[in-house]
Design a protein around this motif. Structure first.
Motif, PDB file in Angstrom:
ATOM      1  N   ASP A 185       2.363  -4.168   5.360  1.00 36.38           N
ATOM      2  CA  ASP A 185       2.150  -2.726   5.460  1.00 36.38           C
ATOM      3  C   ASP A 185       2.025  -2.278   6.914  1.00 36.38           C
ATOM      4  OD1 ASP A 185       1.844  -1.434   2.736  1.00 36.38           O
ATOM      5  OD2 ASP A 185       0.521  -3.158   2.495  1.00 36.38           O
ATOM      6  N   ASP A 186       2.184  -0.985   7.107  1.00 42.29           N
ATOM      7  CA  ASP A 186       1.945  -0.402   8.423  1.00 42.29           C
ATOM      8  C   ASP A 186       0.446  -0.416   8.719  1.00 42.29           C
ATOM      9  OD1 ASP A 186       4.663   0.176   8.678  1.00 42.29           O
ATOM     10  OD2 ASP A 186       4.420   2.107   7.638  1.00 42.29           O
ATOM     11  N   ASP A 187       0.107  -0.562   9.996  1.00 37.01           N
ATOM     12  CA  ASP A 187      -1.301  -0.638  10.385  1.00 37.01           C
ATOM     13  C   ASP A 187      -2.112   0.558   9.883  1.00 37.01           C
ATOM     14  OD1 ASP A 187      -0.806  -3.013  11.657  1.00 37.01           O
ATOM     15  OD2 ASP A 187      -0.629  -2.123  13.666  1.00 37.01           O
ATOM     16  N   GLU A 188      -1.520   1.737   9.921  1.00 32.71           N
ATOM     17  CA  GLU A 188      -2.265   2.933   9.523  1.00 32.71           C
ATOM     18  C   GLU A 188      -2.517   3.007   8.018  1.00 32.71           C
ATOM     19  OE1 GLU A 188       2.069   4.243  10.366  1.00 32.71           O
ATOM     20  OE2 GLU A 188       0.584   2.797  11.143  1.00 32.71           O
ATOM     21  N   ASP A 189      -1.844   2.132   7.234  1.00 34.21           N
ATOM     22  CA  ASP A 189      -2.018   2.141   5.779  1.00 34.21           C
ATOM     23  C   ASP A 189      -2.998   1.086   5.285  1.00 34.21           C
ATOM     24  OD1 ASP A 189      -0.191   4.194   5.504  1.00 34.21           O
ATOM     25  OD2 ASP A 189       1.515   2.841   5.200  1.00 34.21           O
ATOM     26  N   TRP A 234      -5.868   2.065   3.000  1.00 34.89           N
ATOM     27  CA  TRP A 234      -5.578   2.907   1.828  1.00 34.89           C
ATOM     28  C   TRP A 234      -6.178   2.273   0.567  1.00 34.89           C
ATOM     29  CZ3 TRP A 234      -3.528   7.679   2.002  1.00 34.89           C
ATOM     30  CH2 TRP A 234      -3.220   8.292   0.766  1.00 34.89           C
ATOM     31  N   ARG A 292       0.819  -1.216   0.000  1.00 34.21           N
ATOM     32  CA  ARG A 292       0.000   0.000   0.000  1.00 34.21           C
ATOM     33  C   ARG A 292       0.852   1.265   0.000  1.00 34.21           C
ATOM     34  NH1 ARG A 292      -1.994  -4.233   2.380  1.00 34.21           N
ATOM     35  NH2 ARG A 292      -4.218  -4.755   2.198  1.00 34.21           N
ATOM     36  N   SER A 293       2.146   1.095   0.199  1.00 30.85           N
ATOM     37  CA  SER A 293       3.091   2.204   0.128  1.00 30.85           C
ATOM     38  C   SER A 293       4.296   1.752  -0.680  1.00 30.85           C
ATOM     39  CB  SER A 293       3.538   2.639   1.524  1.00 30.85           C
ATOM     40  OG  SER A 293       4.341   1.627   2.125  1.00 30.85           O
TER      41      SER A 293
END
Length: 215
Positions: A173-177, A180, A95-96
């Motif tokens: 991915d990071d949890d905050e992503d 996305w 996602r990034s």
């Protein structure tokens, strides 16, 4: 031979993401068998070289071959080298951009090549090479001549000092992503054979069905 969790030498020990590493002989052999090419790094006459070449395995050794007059082969028996083999299994789409990755299997081998001496030993090794390329084809070919065997050098390198590093699975991915709005997942990759292209002068017109043993 090292145990799966212990590096056979300090230079083979995987330092970056060591949880992805193994030193298991069977796992290493499986990657060597699946890889059609290796890259050999070595120093020669004041320069550093990396040469791609076809490889095969017999028991605990990796084998290569070439012309008897090859400077590469002469250099490899004179000094230490590093051999790498890599298989790309997929693109990991995250996602990034930062978390994009690849799924892969890679082997690194250290040591010094030695010459395979004797006509019978070279014959058996080259037969094993052809079996990796095309199982069963050796017996259908025009027999190897003494002149051809004499012009060919076969070298082998022990797999005793080797490591395997691999990645599999999806993106991390990071949890905050996680929410996305972009597609995330894995695009699998594999080595595939295309349609046979018959030589116009081939006496046999229909290509045999040969399973691809790589990848």
């Amino acid at each position: 031979m090292a145990t799966p969790n212990a590096a056979p030498s300090e230079r083979t020990r995987v330092r970056r993401l060591p949880e992805r590493a193994t030193y298991d002989a069977e796992a290493i052999a499986a990657v060597v068998d699946a890889a059609p090419l290796a890259h050999i790094g070595f120093a020669h006459e004041g320069s550093v070289h990396v040469i791609p070449t076809a490889v095969w395995r017999e028991g605990g050794h990796l084998y290569i071959h070439g012309a008897k007059a090859s400077r590469l082969l002469k250099a490899l028996v004179a000094s230490e080298c590093c051999v790498t083999l890599s298989l790309l299994d997929g693109l990991v789409m995250a996602r990034s951009a930062f978390h994009h990755s690849m799924n892969y299997r890679s082997v690194v081998v250290y040591g010094r090549f030695e010459t395979v001496d004797g006509t019978a030993a070279k014959f058996r090794s080259l037969q094993a090479f052809m079996e990796k390329l095309s199982p069963g084809r050796w017996n259908a070919l025009r027999p190897v001549s003494d002149k051809e065997l004499n012009a060919t050098t076969v070298l082998r390198l022990s797999l005793a000092e080797a490591s395997l590093k691999a990645r599999s699975g999806g993106p991390k991915d990071d949890d905050e992503d996680m929410a996305w709005p972009v597609w995330a997942g894995v695009l699998p990759l594999s080595l595939q054979a295309g349609a046979p292209q018959t030589d116009p002068q081939s006496v046999v017109r229909e290509a045999p069905s040969v399973p691809l043993r790589w990848g």
